[in-house]
Design an enzyme around this catalytic site. Structure first.
Site, PDB file in Angstrom:
ATOM      1  N   TYR A 136     -27.046 -65.145  69.623  1.00 56.67           N
ATOM      2  CA  TYR A 136     -25.657 -65.488  69.309  1.00 56.67           C
ATOM      3  C   TYR A 136     -25.458 -65.465  67.795  1.00 56.67           C
ATOM      4  O   TYR A 136     -24.501 -64.854  67.289  1.00 56.67           O
ATOM      5  CB  TYR A 136     -25.307 -66.868  69.861  1.00 56.67           C
ATOM      6  CG  TYR A 136     -24.021 -67.415  69.276  1.00 56.67           C
ATOM      7  CD1 TYR A 136     -22.782 -66.908  69.671  1.00 56.67           C
ATOM      8  CD2 TYR A 136     -24.038 -68.400  68.288  1.00 56.67           C
ATOM      9  CE1 TYR A 136     -21.606 -67.374  69.119  1.00 56.67           C
ATOM     10  CE2 TYR A 136     -22.859 -68.877  67.736  1.00 56.67           C
ATOM     11  CZ  TYR A 136     -21.657 -68.372  68.147  1.00 56.67           C
ATOM     12  OH  TYR A 136     -20.491 -68.829  67.589  1.00 56.67           O
ATOM     13  N   LYS A 140     -23.171 -63.022  64.929  1.00 54.98           N
ATOM     14  CA  LYS A 140     -22.307 -63.503  63.857  1.00 54.98           C
ATOM     15  C   LYS A 140     -22.720 -62.919  62.504  1.00 54.98           C
ATOM     16  O   LYS A 140     -21.863 -62.706  61.627  1.00 54.98           O
ATOM     17  CB  LYS A 140     -22.309 -65.025  63.820  1.00 54.98           C
ATOM     18  CG  LYS A 140     -21.638 -65.649  65.045  1.00 54.98           C
ATOM     19  CD  LYS A 140     -20.213 -65.124  65.208  1.00 54.98           C
ATOM     20  CE  LYS A 140     -19.481 -65.701  66.376  1.00 54.98           C
ATOM     21  NZ  LYS A 140     -18.090 -65.192  66.484  1.00 54.98           N
TER      22      LYS A 140
END
Length: 251
Positions: A136, A140
């Site tokens: 995750y 980003k």
């Protein structure tokens, strides 16, 4: 002071952060369009769609000046099955549509998780770079690099917002309170509204510039993170210290 109305698209509009931010921007007089998997409860201009649908994203972006891109799978998960479509393909669709539509400012939601692997004494600065420890967070980092490229190549004004721990409910607030560094990475609901207000209304950064900054509240106790960019570039001063700014009780 009178506010100049801006045409704003917020992706992930019906999410935890998007819901109050859309409401706040609308109350300030901005023309807000929501784009999400569910309709926003307070917006007349609320588009239901999926980030993986490029045509739907293009339609939502048409006619806006600024995009706040909050839409994403928000937690650690399997990269192929959960993260790839919204966090990678969806990000590309938003950035590409922004260029096609002549959008002037792009605000991309990153996360403090991108620096989870940095272990040092003292204050962690933006210049210390990124050190993701899960997929995750890696998506980003990709979002930040995508934003820098689109500023460089397409002359967009880009804000890369590393968002802190935003409790979505009482249970998450209790978890934050039990984390030793929780108060130093906390983002209150009201400070989130103020931060994204400044992202829309500030003249900075200029076209062609991409700036990474933190979206967090005032730290309780020792300062571990460098907050100067949002203060100096956007004129944003967070007002809350944990547990101020929550719309629900946490204990």
């Amino acid at each position: 002071m009178a506010v100049t109305s801006v045409r704003v698209l917020v992706t992930g509009a019906s999410g935890a952060i998007g819901t109050p931010v859309c409401r706040h921007l609308h109350e300030r007089g901005h023309r807000v369009r929501g784009f999400s998997l569910e309709p926003h409860p307070d917006l007349e201009d609320s588009v239901v769609g999926d980030l993986s649908d490029f045509d739907a994203v293009r339609a939502a972006v048409a006619g806006v000046d600024t995009i706040i891109h909050l839409g994403a799978y928000p937690d650690g998960a399997d990269f192929i099955d959960e993260l790839l479509e919204p966090n990678v393909r969806g990000l590309y669709h938003v950035c590409a549509a922004a260029v096609e539509a002549g959008v002037s400012r792009l605000v991309l939601a990153s996360s403090l998780q991108v620096i989870s692997g940095i272990h040092k004494e003292g204050v962690i600065a933006i210049e210390d770079g990124a050190a993701p420890v899960n997929h995750y967070a890696l998506t980003k980092v990709w979002a930040e690099e995508m934003g820098r490229m689109y500023a460089r190549v397409h002359d967009l004004s880009v804000i890369l917002a590393r968002i802190g721990w935003f409790p979505r409910n009482t249970s998450e607030a209790i978890s934050l309170a039990g984390y030793s560094r929780g108060p130093s990475v906390y983002l209150s609901h009201t400070d989130a509204e103020r931060f994204f207000e400044r992202c829309v209304e500030s003249a900075n950064p200029a076209p062609g510039e991409a700036v990474t900054m933190l979206a967090i509240s005032r730290p309780g106790g020792e300062r571990r993170l460098d907050m100067r960019a949002s203060q100096e570039i956007l004129g944003h001063e967070p007002q809350d210290t944990w547990p101020e700014g929550l719309p629900f009780p946490y204990e």
